[in-house]
Design an enzyme around this catalytic site. Structure first.
Site, PDB file in Angstrom:
ATOM      1  N   GLY A  88      48.703  62.620  42.442  1.00 48.33           N
ATOM      2  CA  GLY A  88      48.459  61.609  41.760  1.00 48.33           C
ATOM      3  C   GLY A  88      49.052  61.329  40.163  1.00 48.33           C
ATOM      4  N   ASP A 121      48.447  56.291  35.982  1.00 46.23           N
ATOM      5  CA  ASP A 121      49.499  56.244  34.942  1.00 46.23           C
ATOM      6  C   ASP A 121      50.614  56.749  35.777  1.00 46.23           C
ATOM      7  OD1 ASP A 121      49.417  58.343  33.571  1.00 46.23           O
ATOM      8  OD2 ASP A 121      48.977  56.814  31.537  1.00 46.23           O
ATOM      9  N   ASP A 248      40.008  71.235  45.317  1.00 43.65           N
ATOM     10  CA  ASP A 248      41.140  70.457  45.082  1.00 43.65           C
ATOM     11  C   ASP A 248      42.312  71.280  44.371  1.00 43.65           C
ATOM     12  OD1 ASP A 248      39.252  68.425  43.973  1.00 43.65           O
ATOM     13  OD2 ASP A 248      41.281  67.947  42.643  1.00 43.65           O
ATOM     14  N   ASP A 258      45.861  74.643  38.051  1.00 45.91           N
ATOM     15  CA  ASP A 258      44.945  73.205  37.642  1.00 45.91           C
ATOM     16  C   ASP A 258      44.175  73.517  36.144  1.00 45.91           C
ATOM     17  OD1 ASP A 258      46.684  72.096  38.619  1.00 45.91           O
ATOM     18  OD2 ASP A 258      45.090  70.711  39.913  1.00 45.91           O
TER      19      ASP A 258
HETATM   20  P1  AMP Z   1      43.046  67.206  37.781  1.00 50.73           P
HETATM   21  O1  AMP Z   1      41.052  66.765  37.369  1.00 50.73           O
HETATM   22  O2  AMP Z   1      43.365  66.720  37.033  1.00 50.73           O
HETATM   23  O3  AMP Z   1      43.132  68.137  39.224  1.00 50.73           O
HETATM   24  O4  AMP Z   1      42.747  65.720  38.857  1.00 50.73           O
HETATM   25  C1  AMP Z   1      42.058  65.325  39.841  1.00 50.73           C
HETATM   26  C2  AMP Z   1      43.075  64.055  40.479  1.00 50.73           C
HETATM   27  O5  AMP Z   1      43.891  62.783  38.941  1.00 50.73           O
HETATM   28  C3  AMP Z   1      44.277  64.238  41.186  1.00 50.73           C
HETATM   29  O6  AMP Z   1      44.906  64.247  41.888  1.00 50.73           O
HETATM   30  C4  AMP Z   1      45.748  64.115  40.168  1.00 50.73           C
HETATM   31  O7  AMP Z   1      46.957  63.959  40.396  1.00 50.73           O
HETATM   32  C5  AMP Z   1      44.431  62.775  39.674  1.00 50.73           C
HETATM   33  N1  AMP Z   1      45.778  62.522  38.356  1.00 50.73           N
HETATM   34  C6  AMP Z   1      45.529  62.779  36.980  1.00 50.73           C
HETATM   35  N2  AMP Z   1      44.885  62.121  36.241  1.00 50.73           N
HETATM   36  C7  AMP Z   1      46.094  61.413  36.835  1.00 50.73           C
HETATM   37  C8  AMP Z   1      47.239  60.250  36.658  1.00 50.73           C
HETATM   38  N3  AMP Z   1      46.982  59.951  34.758  1.00 50.73           N
HETATM   39  N4  AMP Z   1      47.775  59.552  37.316  1.00 50.73           N
HETATM   40  C9  AMP Z   1      47.159  59.634  38.180  1.00 50.73           C
HETATM   41  N5  AMP Z   1      46.329  60.259  38.627  1.00 50.73           N
HETATM   42  C10 AMP Z   1      46.164  61.420  38.163  1.00 50.73           C
HETATM   43 MG    MG Z   2      44.136  69.299  40.178  1.00 43.14          MG
END
Ligand code: AMP
Ligand code: MG
Length: 481
Positions: A88, A121, A248, A258
């Protein structure tokens, strides 16, 4: 940037697995940090390229020739709950082929929304991106498989979180971004061809030696399990707490991936948790091996249709393979612990010797990193103020070492290669991020990085970086959103 050689094999996979994407235009890109050392390992050079052009390249304003940007689809178990996701806020520019013949993903994190952004965003803030830069580069220097960080560029735009923050884009370099969650996504497409294509692709890319094996999917599962067992043992041996081991966030390549609420443990405590949202301690330091095995069970489930024609037999193969995780993990961990204690041979009593040191550390609230380093440098064990328990343990260890019949200098020098003197201490990381975010001063981070890049033989006068924080019981980290 000179030297890009893109070859984008992921695009040959079924189209369900990705969506094309484009980095957004940003107002005023400016380079915060560029990893020239990594660039040269990748066969890239910024010689003669202006700062302005570099900022435009590493914020996605100017796409390198040959890149074909996409966002990857994946699913994931987050804190145990299944969700269909996708990148995202990350855009894969493509795969760069290095002069050494490696294929690496080049990915932007924070360059705007994609088809998978849901309500997000797609952007990132400077602090969390610099944090990923620091910790991933520290992990690489510690010798632990990890994604790398090539650049962080500020966008000149704000991102809106609980407060206004400076926006930034991180350029991440990875063996690939195929996650356990990518397989979970493919398995739910109910398209056996997509799953098989993903498995074949991943085997060819990361487990090439299995390509022609008649049992290749079974061996693939076992090899992924073995790599994770090794990786998690390496985390445990240096006290790294990932903080958000959702499926993930587990790379099938075996790299650490990550960096969000991750941090290093100071005093030895298996229940160490830093993440502000991990109330149950699911991802606590001491739980990491069990959680890795849980994630791998989710991975094995996705492979069931490929493991055998019969469901019962497939489940049996998967279960047997997963059961091997514990033994493999323990073996890697014990091998690592022997190295940390300077032991080159194996004796039956070694696990107990290690455990009693850890028990003492826990009771004494001793710093994990410094205890091992002090043992390596010979500055522990001779001090009369040390507790009776510790002295007793030290005698046992000396006794054990005497049976190795190696000169003590040799033992010490080997131990110094297994026990880092410096880790990214939480207060040091925070200090570097605050200077960058609030004063636009990157010198604090560069001084920190300079020390973190040689953790086993740190530069002179870096003693301050070895000090644990005065109190980290209330230290909290946040997901990098
Ligand atoms: P993470 O906790 O960074 O592993 O993110 C979990 C999911 O949320 C992943 O699929 C990211 O791509 C999505 N994500 C995190 N932050 C954002 C953001 N600001 N906008 C869109 N998607 C996000
Ligand atoms: Mg992630």
């Amino acid at each position: 940037m000179i030297g890009w050689r893109f070859d984008n094999s992921y695009l040959q996979l079924p189209e369900d697995l990705f969506a094309s994407a484009r980095p957004i235009t940003v107002k005023e890109p400016r380079v915060s940090v560029l990893n020239n050392r990594l660039a040269s390992e990748l066969g890239l050079s910024s010689d003669g390229v202006s700062d302005d052009t570099l900022a435009r390249i590493f914020s996605g304003q100017e796409l390198p020739e040959g890149s074909q940007p996409i966002a990857q689809a994946y699913a994931g178990h987050q804190y145990g709950n299944f969700t269909m996701l996708g990148d995202g806020r990350a855009i894969l520019l493509g795969e760069h082929c290095t002069p050494a013949g490696q294929r690496v993903d080049i990915q932007f994190k924070g360059s705007g929304p994609t088809r998978f952004s849901r309500r997000g965003d797609g952007r990132a803030a400077l602090g969390p991106m610099l944090r990923e830069y620091i910790i991933s580069e520290a992990m690489a220097a510690l010798g632990i498989p990890t994604t790398r960080s090539l650049a962080v560029v500020t966008t000149g735009e704000n991102v809106y979180r609980t407060s206004l923050l400076r926006g930034a884009v991180l350029t991440r370099v990875a063996a690939s971004h195929i996650r356990v969650g990518t397989f979970e996504y493919a398995a739910r497409l109910r398209n056996p061809d997509a799953l098989r294509a993903l498995a074949d692709y991943t085997i060819a890319r990361h487990y090439g030696e299995l390509t022609d094996s008649p049992q290749k999917y079974v061996e693939f599962l076992r090899a992924v399990i073995a790599r994770q067992a090794k990786l998690i043992s390496q985390w445990q041996l240096v006290g790294f707490v990932h903080g958000v081991m959702n499926t993930d966030n587990m790379a099938v390549s075996g790299e650490t991936i990550d960096y969000g609420p991750c941090a290093f443990m100071n005093a030895y405590r298996p229940d160490t948790v830093f993440s502000s949202i991990d109330h149950q301690g699911r991802y606590a330091y001491g739980n990491q091996p069990a959680i890795a095995q849980w994630n791998l069970a989710r991975f094995a489930e996705t492979l069931l249709p490929l493991l055998s024609g019969g469901q019962d037999e497939a489940v049996e193969i998967a279960t047997e393979s997963l059961n091997a995780f514990v033994g493999e993990y323990q073996e890697c961990w014990l091998t690592g612990m022997r190295q940390k204690l300077g032991l080159t041979t194996a004796e039956e009593g070694d696990p107990e010797l290690v455990q009693s040191l850890l028990d003492w550390m826990q009771a004494a609230e001793a710093d994990y990193t410094n205890t091992f380093r002090d043992l390596s440098e010979g500055t522990a064990g001779s001090n009369h103020s040390e507790s009776h328990e510790f002295q007793e343990w030290h005698h046992r260890w000396m006794d054990r070492l005497s049976r190795e019949e190696l000169p003590i200098e040799q033992v010490r020098s080997a131990m110094c290669k297994a026990n880092p003197a410096v880790i990214p201490r939480n207060h040091r990381v925070e200090e570097a991020l605050a200077a960058a975010e609030e004063q636009d001063d990157l010198s604090v981070m560069h001084r920190l990085l300079n020390v973190l890049l040689s953790p086993y033989s740190p530069p002179a006068n870096s003693g301050d970086y070895r000090e644990p924080p005065a109190d980290d019981n209330n230290y909290r980290t946040f997901c990098g959103t």
